[in-house]
Design an enzyme around this catalytic site. Sequence first.
Site, PDB file in Angstrom:
ATOM      1  N   SER A   1     100.810  51.662 164.854  1.00  0.00           N
ATOM      2  CA  SER A   1      99.909  51.175 165.891  1.00  0.00           C
ATOM      3  C   SER A   1      98.639  52.003 165.869  1.00  0.00           C
ATOM      4  O   SER A   1      98.638  53.135 165.377  1.00  0.00           O
ATOM      5  CB  SER A   1     100.588  51.305 167.261  1.00  0.00           C
ATOM      6  OG  SER A   1      99.672  51.092 168.313  1.00  0.00           O
TER       7      SER A   1
ATOM      8  N   TYR B   1     105.205  55.075 174.332  1.00  0.00           N
ATOM      9  CA  TYR B   1     104.886  54.229 173.182  1.00  0.00           C
ATOM     10  C   TYR B   1     104.038  54.995 172.175  1.00  0.00           C
ATOM     11  O   TYR B   1     104.308  54.956 170.966  1.00  0.00           O
ATOM     12  CB  TYR B   1     104.151  52.970 173.654  1.00  0.00           C
ATOM     13  CG  TYR B   1     103.798  52.023 172.533  1.00  0.00           C
ATOM     14  CD1 TYR B   1     104.754  51.150 172.010  1.00  0.00           C
ATOM     15  CD2 TYR B   1     102.519  51.997 171.982  1.00  0.00           C
ATOM     16  CE1 TYR B   1     104.444  50.283 170.985  1.00  0.00           C
ATOM     17  CE2 TYR B   1     102.203  51.133 170.950  1.00  0.00           C
ATOM     18  CZ  TYR B   1     103.162  50.271 170.454  1.00  0.00           C
ATOM     19  OH  TYR B   1     102.847  49.423 169.432  1.00  0.00           O
TER      20      TYR B   1
ATOM     21  N   LYS C   1     105.021  55.899 168.225  1.00  0.00           N
ATOM     22  CA  LYS C   1     104.264  55.446 167.060  1.00  0.00           C
ATOM     23  C   LYS C   1     103.656  56.624 166.281  1.00  0.00           C
ATOM     24  O   LYS C   1     103.512  56.543 165.049  1.00  0.00           O
ATOM     25  CB  LYS C   1     103.184  54.444 167.478  1.00  0.00           C
ATOM     26  CG  LYS C   1     103.774  53.126 167.983  1.00  0.00           C
ATOM     27  CD  LYS C   1     104.704  52.479 166.937  1.00  0.00           C
ATOM     28  CE  LYS C   1     105.244  51.140 167.375  1.00  0.00           C
ATOM     29  NZ  LYS C   1     106.084  50.491 166.353  1.00  0.00           N
TER      30      LYS C   1
END
Length: 264
Positions: A175, A188, A192
Site C-alpha cells: 500500500s 493498517y 503494510k
Amino acid sequence: MTTSFGGMNIVNRAAAATAGGAGGGNRTVLITGVGKGLGRALALEIAKRGHTVVGCSRSQDRLTSLQSELSSVASSPQSDSAVSSSDRHFFMTVDVRSNSSVEELARAVMEKKGVPDIIVNNAGTINRNNRIWEVPEEEFDTVIDTNVKGTANVMRQFIPLMIENKQGIIVNMSSGWGRSAAAQVAPYCASKWAVEGLSRSVAKELPSGLAIVALNPGVINTDMLMSCFGGSAALYQTPESWAPKAASMILNLTAADNGASLTV
C-alpha cells in the site's frame, strides 16, 4: 480485500507492462481474497486472458458467484478457451489467518493444479478509523493476522514448492500506506510496512529463478477505501478499471524483479 492509499511511488511500472503478459502460454495464478474488490477483479481479468486462476476466500457464497461469472467469461465470444471454467479454475474456502487452513489449500492446489506460477497475496483488511488507543484489541489482531500473518502463512506453505519447481513469482499486496503514514489507520499502516519489510527480507532468502515483490496497487474505490474516505472513495478508479493494468504488470514480472517495491 487489499487497497492502498498515500502518494509515494517507489517504482511505477504500469506503463512498461504489455497487454498480454510475458512468457506466452497459460500460467496458473493463485490469488488470495478473490471474494470481492481487487482480488475478484484481478481473477476475472487474468482468466479472461486465458490463464488458470486458483482463488480462495472465507466466503463460499462469493466464490460461487465468482465461479458463475467466470463461466460466462469462458463462454463469451472473446474467450478462446476450449476448457470449461469449472475444469480450468479452482476455488476453495480458506482463512489465510490460519496456517493449517493454508496448508490444506496447498495440498489441494498441488493435487488439482500443481505448483502455481504466480501467487498474489491479496487478502487484506483495515481497521475502522480510530486513534490507536481507541482501536479494540480484537480489531488490531485481525488486521495483523490477516495482512501480515496471512501473507507469511501463504509463503510458508508455497515457497518450498516453488523452490522444488525452480521457479515462481510471489506478489505481496502492499500500500502507499506501507511506505508512508496516516492518522487513524495505524494498525493498517503497521501491517503494510511489515509486508514491505517481509517481502524485502524473504527476497534475500530465495534461490535464483524465484522472485518476491511488494506491490502498491494504488488508490482504488473498494470497501476498504470507503471505510476510510466515505463517499469521496467514489472519486477514485474502480477495481474493474484497475485490473487490466495490474494484470499486465503482474504477468510481466520475472526473477529479475526479486526484492522490488513496485506500484501499479
